[in-house]
Design a protein around this motif. Structure first.
Motif, mmCIF file in Angstrom:
data_model
loop_
_atom_site.group_PDB
_atom_site.id
_atom_site.type_symbol
_atom_site.label_atom_id
_atom_site.label_comp_id
_atom_site.label_asym_id
_atom_site.label_seq_id
_atom_site.Cartn_x
_atom_site.Cartn_y
_atom_site.Cartn_z
ATOM 1 N N ARG A 1 -14.729 -7.205 -0.465
ATOM 2 C CA ARG A 1 -13.678 -7.257 -1.290
ATOM 3 C C ARG A 1 -13.709 -8.759 -2.036
ATOM 4 O O ARG A 1 -13.126 -8.946 -3.066
ATOM 5 N N ASP B 1 -9.176 -1.271 -6.261
ATOM 6 C CA ASP B 1 -7.748 -0.848 -6.393
ATOM 7 C C ASP B 1 -7.307 -0.353 -4.925
ATOM 8 O O ASP B 1 -7.029 0.653 -4.684
ATOM 9 N N ASP B 2 -7.147 -1.165 -4.050
ATOM 10 C CA ASP B 2 -6.762 -0.716 -2.876
ATOM 11 C C ASP B 2 -6.003 -2.023 -2.227
ATOM 12 O O ASP B 2 -5.842 -3.049 -2.495
ATOM 13 N N LEU B 3 -5.406 -1.784 -0.597
ATOM 14 C CA LEU B 3 -4.625 -2.449 -0.058
ATOM 15 C C LEU B 3 -5.369 -3.791 0.224
ATOM 16 O O LEU B 3 -5.049 -5.139 0.045
ATOM 17 N N ALA C 1 0.627 -1.050 0.148
ATOM 18 C CA ALA C 1 0.105 0.182 -0.194
ATOM 19 C C ALA C 1 0.741 1.470 0.283
ATOM 20 O O ALA C 1 0.264 2.076 -0.525
ATOM 21 N N SER D 1 -7.797 -5.532 -1.255
ATOM 22 C CA SER D 1 -7.859 -6.230 -2.357
ATOM 23 C C SER D 1 -6.481 -6.990 -2.760
ATOM 24 O O SER D 1 -6.479 -8.144 -3.127
ATOM 25 N N CYS E 1 -7.406 6.332 3.713
ATOM 26 C CA CYS E 1 -8.744 5.750 3.636
ATOM 27 C C CYS E 1 -8.779 5.232 2.088
ATOM 28 O O CYS E 1 -9.169 4.387 1.690
ATOM 29 N N ARG E 2 -8.323 6.279 1.035
ATOM 30 C CA ARG E 2 -8.197 6.075 -0.192
ATOM 31 C C ARG E 2 -7.255 4.637 -0.467
ATOM 32 O O ARG E 2 -7.629 3.672 -1.271
ATOM 33 N N LEU E 3 -6.205 4.673 0.121
ATOM 34 C CA LEU E 3 -5.248 3.864 -0.048
ATOM 35 C C LEU E 3 -5.707 2.362 0.484
ATOM 36 O O LEU E 3 -5.484 1.454 -0.261
ATOM 37 N N MET E 4 -6.395 2.513 1.438
ATOM 38 C CA MET E 4 -6.688 0.942 2.252
ATOM 39 C C MET E 4 -8.133 0.521 1.503
ATOM 40 O O MET E 4 -8.716 -0.618 1.591
ATOM 41 N N GLY E 5 -9.046 1.568 0.871
ATOM 42 C CA GLY E 5 -10.269 1.089 0.195
ATOM 43 C C GLY E 5 -11.590 1.192 1.394
ATOM 44 O O GLY E 5 -12.354 0.739 1.276
ATOM 45 N N THR F 1 -4.136 -4.433 8.881
ATOM 46 C CA THR F 1 -4.811 -3.259 8.120
ATOM 47 C C THR F 1 -5.294 -1.948 9.049
ATOM 48 O O THR F 1 -4.997 -1.024 8.701
#
Length: 398
Positions: A203, A209-211, A103, A213, A149-153, A234
């Protein structure tokens, strides 16, 4: 040979130390490379020793279960600390770090820069219109939280609740946690584990497209990662992905407000934002010390620290060591010889360091562009936290 004299004691809870630990650090460094912190625990005060010990295989980060239970109780928070990579040694640490680092890779972070720039501009617009803001609540927290939050989904609509629970969990990252904070940390772990678990289930049915996944993809390709390890690491990566950045932004801004000559220098040459960010991290490191468990006896400054003891690597003191830094008590946004230890080192080098530096560079570039950036009242230190942090940094901007 005479026995070494009694090492000085360090009290991190002394109100004077909480306000400004650096004079006390200087006293400790002058007395020697070690100080007493508590029963069975020693602090390492000087840069050369801290830097070397960050790579020393005789030290570990995996503590006996009883250590966490004494610190935070025997509830969910204690179990959480025993599973996250921060408190694991090889081979588990290597396995977890390799997977979680997906990530925070430089390639992923570079793709985020335009999003971070747009987000900083968005957060500054209402403040410029109003002529003032509190940097803590209106910029330093929302920026890195929304980015991670965007990185993690993690969906935007749950960002604020996730942040609140993560902050309560963050207060448990200290040696001894009070009863109220223990209860809040246990509630936070339960809520965050359930929330991340639900996202994982989503997921599994539909990748993104995140950690989360990427971790599921790794699991299916044969990497060994249990459901609990995915969830807890996470949660930890979310917390680690924003907490240091929040405090780096606020302590850096406070440093600039207190040193108008350095603010003028940054305004005149915004190419200095990169060195400025590292100087802010050296000047008032968000994390002042990291604990290590002694697996084999270690000699430091003529004293032998025995197996089973705890060494606290005093990063804040090391970053002001006059033996390594020229004029360490002077803020210098152009400092180039700056091997600060704010991000740790060795196997436990902070995963989010590249991301934090990028976010900091964007923030201070934007602040340096403002025609008005000055204090609008006294800064207020946050005391109920293991970090060097501010509860309020009011500014006038325009």
């Amino acid at each position: 040979m005479s026995a070494p004299s009694l090492a000085p004691r360090f009290d991190a809870l002394d109100p004077n130390v909480v306000d400004n630990p650096y004079p006390e650090y200087a006293r400790l460094r002058d007395a020697g490379p070690l100080c007493r912190i508590g029963p069975g625990s020693w602090g390492v005060t000087r840069h050369a020793d801290v830097a070397a010990l960050q790579h020393d295989p005789r030290l570990g980060s995996e503590f006996p279960a009883g250590y966490h239970e004494v610190s935070v109780g025997d509830g969910p928070a204690s179990a959480f600390f025993q599973r996250i990579m921060l408190y694991r040694d090889p081979p588990d640490h290597v396995r977890l770090r390799r997977l979680m680092s997906r990530a925070f890779s430089p390639a992923v972070v570079r793709q985020l820069r335009s999003y971070v720039e747009e987000l900083v501009d968005e957060l500054l617009v209402p403040a410029v219109e109003n002529g003032r803001m509190d940097l803590v609540g209106e910029l330093a927290y929302p920026l890195p939280v929304r980015v991670v939050c965007r990185l993690m989904g993690i969906p935007p609509e749950s960002t604020e609740e996730v942040r609140r629970h993560a902050m309560n969990l963050g207060r448990a990252f200290t040696a001894v946690v009070g009863e109220h904070a223990r209860a809040e940390a246990d509630v936070a772990v339960r809520w965050l584990r359930e929330h991340i678990g639900e996202l994982l289930d989503q997921r599994r049915a539909r990748r993104g497209d995140d950690l989360l996944s990427r971790l599921l993809d790794a699991e299916e390709s044969g990497d060994t990662l249990s459901h609990d390890e995915i969830v807890d690491n996470t949660v930890f990566s979310f917390f680690a992905g924003f907490e240091t950045t929040v405090h780096m932004i606020t302590t850096g801004a406070a440093a600039l407000l207190g040193h108008p000559d350095q603010l003028a220098r940054l305004r005149a040459d915004r190419s200095l934002v990169g060195t400025a960010v590292d100087e802010f991290l050296r000047w008032d490191a968000p994390i002042q010390g990291t604990a290590r468990y002694v697996h084999e006896p270690i000699e430091i400054g003529g004293r032998t620290v025995r197996r089973g003891r705890v060494l606290v690597l005093m990063v804040g003191s090391a970053n002001h060591d006059e033996r390594r830094f020229s004029r360490p008590d002077r803020l210098d946004v152009g400092r180039t010889d700056n091997p600060h230890l704010a991000f740790g080192g060795g196997a436990h080098l902070c995963l989010g360091a590249f991301l934090a530096r990028m976010e900091g560079a964007v923030v201070f570039d934007r602040l340096a562009r403002l025609a008005v950036f000055e204090a609008a009242g006294p800064t207020v230190r946050e005391r109920d936290t293991p970090f060097r942090a501010y509860a309020s940094v009011p500014v006038r901007i325009g």
